[in-house]
Design a protein around this motif. Sequence first.
Motif, PDB file in Angstrom:
ATOM      1  N   TYR A  29       0.717  -1.153   0.000  1.00  0.00           N
ATOM      2  CA  TYR A  29      -0.037  -0.025   0.024  1.00  0.00           C
ATOM      3  C   TYR A  29       0.671   1.330  -0.162  1.00  0.00           C
ATOM      4  O   TYR A  29       0.776   2.306  -0.897  1.00  0.00           O
ATOM      5  N   LEU A 219      -8.562  -5.620   7.184  1.00  0.00           N
ATOM      6  CA  LEU A 219      -9.034  -5.593   5.867  1.00  0.00           C
ATOM      7  C   LEU A 219      -8.644  -4.614   4.742  1.00  0.00           C
ATOM      8  O   LEU A 219      -8.855  -4.654   3.846  1.00  0.00           O
ATOM      9  N   SER A 220      -7.802  -3.679   5.490  1.00  0.00           N
ATOM     10  CA  SER A 220      -7.433  -2.631   4.944  1.00  0.00           C
ATOM     11  C   SER A 220      -6.989  -2.466   3.315  1.00  0.00           C
ATOM     12  O   SER A 220      -5.561  -3.033   3.198  1.00  0.00           O
ATOM     13  N   ASN A 221      -7.550  -2.180   2.396  1.00  0.00           N
ATOM     14  CA  ASN A 221      -7.193  -2.055   1.099  1.00  0.00           C
ATOM     15  C   ASN A 221      -6.594  -3.340   0.304  1.00  0.00           C
ATOM     16  O   ASN A 221      -6.055  -3.209  -0.535  1.00  0.00           O
ATOM     17  N   LYS A 222      -7.126  -4.459   1.035  1.00  0.00           N
ATOM     18  CA  LYS A 222      -6.788  -5.730   0.508  1.00  0.00           C
ATOM     19  C   LYS A 222      -7.177  -6.287  -0.903  1.00  0.00           C
ATOM     20  O   LYS A 222      -8.068  -5.640  -1.162  1.00  0.00           O
ATOM     21  N   VAL A 225     -11.011  -6.797  -1.370  1.00  0.00           N
ATOM     22  CA  VAL A 225     -11.730  -5.761  -1.928  1.00  0.00           C
ATOM     23  C   VAL A 225     -11.403  -5.196  -3.274  1.00  0.00           C
ATOM     24  O   VAL A 225     -12.271  -4.697  -3.887  1.00  0.00           O
ATOM     25  N   ARG A 236      -9.613   1.584  -2.965  1.00  0.00           N
ATOM     26  CA  ARG A 236     -10.103   0.657  -2.103  1.00  0.00           C
ATOM     27  C   ARG A 236     -10.525   1.225  -1.152  1.00  0.00           C
ATOM     28  O   ARG A 236     -11.115   0.245  -0.134  1.00  0.00           O
ATOM     29  N   THR A 240     -13.027  -1.017   1.526  1.00  0.00           N
ATOM     30  CA  THR A 240     -12.636  -1.250   2.684  1.00  0.00           C
ATOM     31  C   THR A 240     -13.516  -0.919   3.841  1.00  0.00           C
ATOM     32  O   THR A 240     -13.824  -1.887   4.924  1.00  0.00           O
ATOM     33  N   THR A 244     -15.544  -3.117   6.643  1.00  0.00           N
ATOM     34  CA  THR A 244     -15.302  -2.819   8.124  1.00  0.00           C
ATOM     35  C   THR A 244     -16.600  -2.679   8.754  1.00  0.00           C
ATOM     36  O   THR A 244     -16.969  -3.089   9.949  1.00  0.00           O
ATOM     37  N   VAL A 257      -5.590  -0.990  10.322  1.00  0.00           N
ATOM     38  CA  VAL A 257      -5.927   0.132   9.116  1.00  0.00           C
ATOM     39  C   VAL A 257      -4.774   0.819   8.789  1.00  0.00           C
ATOM     40  O   VAL A 257      -3.866   0.974   9.691  1.00  0.00           O
ATOM     41  N   THR A 263     -11.714   5.099   9.258  1.00  0.00           N
ATOM     42  CA  THR A 263     -12.236   3.768  10.071  1.00  0.00           C
ATOM     43  C   THR A 263     -12.969   3.895  11.277  1.00  0.00           C
ATOM     44  O   THR A 263     -14.038   3.584  11.527  1.00  0.00           O
TER      45      THR A 263
END
Lengths: 287, 188
Positions: A29, A219-222, A225, A236, A240, A244, A257, A263
């Motif tokens: 990222y 979950l962040s920007n994975k 997504v 994303r 995300t 969330t 995150v 978030t």
Amino acid sequence: MTLKLGHREFPDDTALMMAIVNRTPDSFYDRGATWAEDKAFDRVAEVVDQGAEIVDIGGIKAAPGVEVDASEERRRVVDFVARVRSAYPDLVISVDTWRAEVGRAVCAEGADVLNDAWGGADPALVDVAAEHDAAIICTHTGGVTPRTRPFRIEYADVVASAIADTTAYAERAVVAGVDRRSVVIDPAHDFGKNTFHSLEVTRRLGEMTATGWPVLVSLSNKDFVGETLDLPVGERLTGTLAATAVCALAGARIYRVHEVVETRQVVDMVWSIAGRRPPRRAVRGLA
Amino acid sequence: MTIEHVVVVPSALVLLPEYAGLEDPIPELRRAVGQAVSWLVERHPDEVAVLSVGVRADNVARGVTEPVGARIGRDLLSENGFRGRLVENAAGVLVVANGTACRGEKAPGHLDERSFGYDDEIEDALRSGSPKVLRDLDTALGEELWAHDVPALRALGELVSGSVSSELDYAADPHGVKYWVARWTCAS
């Protein structure tokens, strides 16, 4: 259940932000934005200012790439943990590592949490957590080798597998001497999972929270997504935050995150919808 | 029953604990209300009468059965240490009523300039201890200005006779609704 993360305790109605701080030149990222130690330190200051309770410091990117041995990983994270500990005595410091020898070194410098993103690949990591009264994150990877991508992995029931593996790991940690209040489980979206698996884990996260163990979601920007919305890294955030919200409704306690502020707003909003948090300030129709 | 002490507080739902947010939007009002109700409880620990209007017709249609004033009165008394009985008639009276709700563009009932004169009249009566003025309040105009509690203020005017020593502890309209906290000591 009260959550004890090293030197800090949090009541069971709180949701916590764990901000990602990479000491890597190649994470997917930020692509090395905080590779330089001062840049990483600036990132810590920024996320603390944004209200993150936890920083998760990592010295190795999750995906395959240049080999980083234990001594190089220690060079990247140990002194940095000491510097952050000194500057932020109240901050919860987590270190993203699967190696017991790295865990031991960072705990000696004041790390509170060992985030074992690779699901117990090094069985001695729980002993290090126990020795230092640190917390441990028990993740589900389906048994894959660290730093490998999933290839044609299938499960009879991915959620059942995630629950069985993470709770077994959690019990193993307690048997090793880790405080029961310091054990967290994580279904580990994308790790040992295709996009359908990660979506199902999200949809059925309530089954994990129902185990009673506190649940962390990352979950962040994975990619799950990205694949779901056909969007590249960098676009994303909305997806995300949707994931969330679903996890927050199910009661996930810790959110790992990149974007703390967004978030937090989503989790606070969902927490209030769920009746776990009063609104900040309510007058409408009540004056 | 001779009335000895009266406290007037607003019928604002925001006073109820079930509507509490993380930040209190009415801290000064809540403080004044608490002090005045404590004052009443100290003087009448055994019996208090709560005076308020019934359930508003639109809320009856929504299935509400208990008047908000009664809820607020009971809750405030309990919060401030009252362990006695709530009765129809008592020497200590808690009036749950406020003024108009049309005191600004963002007020619940929007802006109606007539609110200011109407509220001023009530405020003067509460400050000076004038039951007769309350007795004669225009209920129909009060309804137009969303001052639904005016019948309770009129009833207070009917209950009290003789001289009154009065204290107006709070008077403001922080959310476009006119609130007062008043304490009356009535000559026996």
